[in-house]
Design an enzyme around this catalytic site. Structure first.
Site, PDB file in Angstrom:
ATOM      1  N   CYS A 116      12.485   9.243   0.889  1.00 48.42           N
ATOM      2  CA  CYS A 116      12.639   7.900   0.675  1.00 48.42           C
ATOM      3  C   CYS A 116      14.352   7.891   0.060  1.00 48.42           C
ATOM      4  O   CYS A 116      15.044   6.535  -0.998  1.00 48.42           O
ATOM      5  CB  CYS A 116      12.070   8.707  -0.602  1.00 48.42           C
ATOM      6  SG  CYS A 116      10.254   7.775   0.072  1.00 48.42           S
ATOM      7  N   HIS A 257      13.838   3.983  -7.648  1.00 49.22           N
ATOM      8  CA  HIS A 257      13.813   4.337  -6.186  1.00 49.22           C
ATOM      9  C   HIS A 257      12.172   4.147  -6.824  1.00 49.22           C
ATOM     10  O   HIS A 257      11.776   4.491  -8.040  1.00 49.22           O
ATOM     11  CB  HIS A 257      13.538   5.837  -5.337  1.00 49.22           C
ATOM     12  CG  HIS A 257      12.566   5.690  -4.538  1.00 49.22           C
ATOM     13  ND1 HIS A 257      12.382   4.973  -3.637  1.00 49.22           N
ATOM     14  CD2 HIS A 257      11.678   6.895  -4.281  1.00 49.22           C
ATOM     15  CE1 HIS A 257      11.405   5.017  -2.847  1.00 49.22           C
ATOM     16  NE2 HIS A 257      10.731   6.058  -2.990  1.00 49.22           N
ATOM     17  N   ASN A 287       6.075   1.572  -2.775  1.00 55.40           N
ATOM     18  CA  ASN A 287       7.325   2.270  -2.638  1.00 55.40           C
ATOM     19  C   ASN A 287       7.721   2.250  -0.986  1.00 55.40           C
ATOM     20  O   ASN A 287       6.559   2.519   0.036  1.00 55.40           O
ATOM     21  CB  ASN A 287       6.110   3.684  -2.277  1.00 55.40           C
ATOM     22  CG  ASN A 287       7.529   5.299  -2.080  1.00 55.40           C
ATOM     23  OD1 ASN A 287       8.659   4.420  -1.616  1.00 55.40           O
ATOM     24  ND2 ASN A 287       7.266   6.163  -2.370  1.00 55.40           N
TER      25      ASN A 287
HETATM   26  N1  COA Z   1      -8.064   6.448  -7.513  1.00 55.81           N
HETATM   27  C1  COA Z   1      -9.089   6.944  -8.086  1.00 55.81           C
HETATM   28  N2  COA Z   1      -8.711   8.509  -8.436  1.00 55.81           N
HETATM   29  C2  COA Z   1      -7.983   9.093  -7.815  1.00 55.81           C
HETATM   30  C3  COA Z   1      -6.649   8.612  -6.923  1.00 55.81           C
HETATM   31  C4  COA Z   1      -7.066   7.193  -6.775  1.00 55.81           C
HETATM   32  N3  COA Z   1      -6.381   6.425  -5.960  1.00 55.81           N
HETATM   33  N4  COA Z   1      -6.352   9.295  -6.958  1.00 55.81           N
HETATM   34  C5  COA Z   1      -6.850  10.794  -7.476  1.00 55.81           C
HETATM   35  N5  COA Z   1      -7.830  10.751  -8.307  1.00 55.81           N
HETATM   36  C6  COA Z   1      -8.492  10.846  -8.693  1.00 55.81           C
HETATM   37  C7  COA Z   1      -8.126  12.740  -9.030  1.00 55.81           C
HETATM   38  O1  COA Z   1      -9.317  13.124  -7.939  1.00 55.81           O
HETATM   39  C8  COA Z   1      -8.219  13.326 -10.621  1.00 55.81           C
HETATM   40  O2  COA Z   1     -10.162  13.456 -10.743  1.00 55.81           O
HETATM   41  P1  COA Z   1      -9.859  14.990 -11.579  1.00 55.81           P
HETATM   42  O3  COA Z   1      -9.091  14.543 -12.924  1.00 55.81           O
HETATM   43  O4  COA Z   1     -11.564  13.944 -11.723  1.00 55.81           O
HETATM   44  O5  COA Z   1      -9.811  16.018 -10.439  1.00 55.81           O
HETATM   45  C9  COA Z   1      -7.459  12.185 -11.104  1.00 55.81           C
HETATM   46  O6  COA Z   1      -7.780  11.177 -10.386  1.00 55.81           O
HETATM   47  C10 COA Z   1      -6.294  12.477 -11.391  1.00 55.81           C
HETATM   48  O7  COA Z   1      -5.375  12.333 -10.161  1.00 55.81           O
HETATM   49  P2  COA Z   1      -3.436  13.751  -9.418  1.00 55.81           P
HETATM   50  O8  COA Z   1      -3.660  13.740  -8.528  1.00 55.81           O
HETATM   51  O9  COA Z   1      -3.704  14.291 -10.988  1.00 55.81           O
HETATM   52  O10 COA Z   1      -3.278  11.960 -10.398  1.00 55.81           O
HETATM   53  P3  COA Z   1      -1.148  12.121 -11.184  1.00 55.81           P
HETATM   54  O11 COA Z   1      -1.428  11.246 -12.132  1.00 55.81           O
HETATM   55  O12 COA Z   1      -0.961  12.850 -10.328  1.00 55.81           O
HETATM   56  O13 COA Z   1      -1.124  10.784  -9.697  1.00 55.81           O
HETATM   57  C11 COA Z   1      -0.095  10.345  -8.419  1.00 55.81           C
HETATM   58  C12 COA Z   1      -0.876  11.163  -8.512  1.00 55.81           C
HETATM   59  C13 COA Z   1       0.638  10.226  -6.289  1.00 55.81           C
HETATM   60  C14 COA Z   1      -0.326   8.522  -8.038  1.00 55.81           C
HETATM   61  C15 COA Z   1       0.957  10.308  -8.783  1.00 55.81           C
HETATM   62  O14 COA Z   1       0.902  12.313  -8.360  1.00 55.81           O
HETATM   63  C16 COA Z   1       2.880  10.717  -8.320  1.00 55.81           C
HETATM   64  O15 COA Z   1       3.014   9.522  -8.108  1.00 55.81           O
HETATM   65  N6  COA Z   1       3.073  11.723  -6.977  1.00 55.81           N
HETATM   66  C17 COA Z   1       4.539  11.334  -6.940  1.00 55.81           C
HETATM   67  C18 COA Z   1       5.105  10.748  -5.930  1.00 55.81           C
HETATM   68  C19 COA Z   1       5.888  10.461  -5.558  1.00 55.81           C
HETATM   69  O16 COA Z   1       7.413  10.718  -6.345  1.00 55.81           O
HETATM   70  N7  COA Z   1       6.343  10.568  -4.051  1.00 55.81           N
HETATM   71  C20 COA Z   1       8.234  11.092  -3.888  1.00 55.81           C
HETATM   72  C21 COA Z   1       9.127   9.931  -2.655  1.00 55.81           C
HETATM   73  S1  COA Z   1       8.157   8.905  -2.301  1.00 55.81           S
END
Ligand code: COA
Length: 332
Positions: A116, A257, A287
């Site tokens: 990215c 980004h 993204n």
């Molecule tokens: N839909 C519904 N529920 C979901 C889900 C989805 N698509 N993905 C995960 N969940 C659930 C999980 O199972 C978890 O449930 P639990 O609490 O019962 O275990 C809960 O939602 C929270 O999951 P978590 O993985 O902690 O979510 P998060 O708040 O970390 O969000 C991302 C996930 C991927 C959106 C976030 O971590 C993120 O943006 N990461 C960085 C991405 C990034 O910067 N990439 C770099 C550049 S490409």
């Protein structure tokens, strides 16, 4: 001798017409619109559909628009830097394929892979080519067909990414204090286990087993990446402000980004910027990896005024991250 500075002199962009909405994703994986919107800020993304269509096909559209706007032909291009993680093929480079498709007979070029942050790294490289006095223009293309490496059974990744591509032309300027002014760019391979494609490269060449195990798709440990991204992007953005004695009032736009709206908000907050100074397209494009930053410039081009201070910032797989300070060089 007058110092040669490098400036962006034209912008092009392309997003495919097909939309993948949160409602569409609800039919593919166990997710819902409310979760996606509140956790990421994404409502929909674009997907490149069509047999045999690749990242370079989006580039043809975007680059032809740029050439028209700048009033030059493909044969005027000297260097093509194609920033992507979804090159048409491992080789030859998408830069070669693009040059052939647009008829750029006088350019050399290559692909640049920094996930990215690729477009930022490409911009830095182009800037130094121009400042050296050796070249009079460099085309920097940034874009990805992320749908080609996304597993639409994995709700951790398929909700985030979309397809799209943008490009900029970099040319010399003798105007004082205009153009691409400063950069802070970083890599840390510690991050390689948290956002990557396991199979398909020289470490694990493709096998039937790797295909069955779905190892050719993007893997992301979202929580860990989030933790590093949120501090990494804010750190370099604050650092570039300090180094250039910029206050929040001096900055016209943050061009961040678009991986997650919460990461963008944290960066803007650290810089002391209000939401009205932050470019956002994550809601409608998701993204787009290397496409995000040039697509933001493409969408905002008409609002940009000569002399505007822009801070471009990114964080991505690798890890790779950085910020670039630009004083915008033209009125549209
Ligand atoms: N839909 C519904 N529920 C979901 C889900 C989805 N698509 N993905 C995960 N969940 C659930 C999980 O199972 C978890 O449930 P639990 O609490 O019962 O275990 C809960 O939602 C929270 O999951 P978590 O993985 O902690 O979510 P998060 O708040 O970390 O969000 C991302 C996930 C991927 C959106 C976030 O971590 C993120 O943006 N990461 C960085 C991405 C990034 O910067 N990439 C770099 C550049 S490409």
């Amino acid at each position: 001798m007058t110092k040669i500075s490098a400036a962006i002199t034209a912008v092009g962009g392309y997003v495919p017409p097909d939309v993948l909405s949160n409602a569409d994703l609800e039919k593919l994986v166990d997710t819902n619109d409310e979760w996606i919107l509140s956790r990421t800020g994404i409502k929909e993304r674009r997907i490149l559909k069509g047999e045999g269509l690749a990242t370079s096909d989006m580039a043809v559209e975007a680059v032809n628009e740029l050439l028209r706007k700048r009033g030059i032909t493909a044969n005027d291009l000297e260097v093509i830097i194609f920033c992507t993680v979804t090159a048409d093929k491992i080789f030859p480079s998408s830069a070669c394929i693009l040059a052939d498709k647009i008829g750029a007979k006088n350019a050399f070029g290559y692909d640049l892979a920094a996930a990215c942050s690729g477009f930022l790294f490409g911009l830095e490289t182009a800037t130094r080519f121009i400042e050296s006095g050796r070249y009079k223009n460099v085309l920097v293309v940034g874009g990805d067909k992320m749908s080609s490496i996304i597993d639409y059974t994995d709700r951790n990744t398929c909700i985030i990414f979309g397809d799209g591509l943008g490009c900029v032309l970099i040319e010399p300027t003798e105007e004082e204090n205009v153009g691409i002014i400063d950069s802070v760019l970083k890599i840390d391979g510690y991050g390689r286990n948290f956002l990557y494609q396991k199979a398909g490269g020289s470490q694990y060449p493709p096998t039937h087993e790797s295909i069955d195990a779905r190892e050719h798709f993007v893997y992301q440990d979202g929580k860990t990446v989030y933790k590093f991204a949120v501090t990494g992007m804010a750190d370099v953005s604050a650092q570039i402000m300090e180094r250039n004695h910029l206050t929040a009032d001096d900055i016209a736009w943050l061009v961040p980004h678009q991986a997650n709206l919460r990461i963008i908000d944290a960066t803007a907050e650290r810089m002391g910027l209000g939401k009205d100074k932050v470019m956002i397209n994550i809601d409608h494009f998701g993204n787009t990896t290397n496409g995000t930053l040039p697509l933001l410039l493409w969408e905002w081009e008409k609002k940009l005024k000569k002399g505007d201070n822009l801070v471009l910032a990114a964080f991505g797989g690798g890890f790779t991250w950085g910020a670039i300070y630009i004083k915008w060089a033209y009125n549209s």
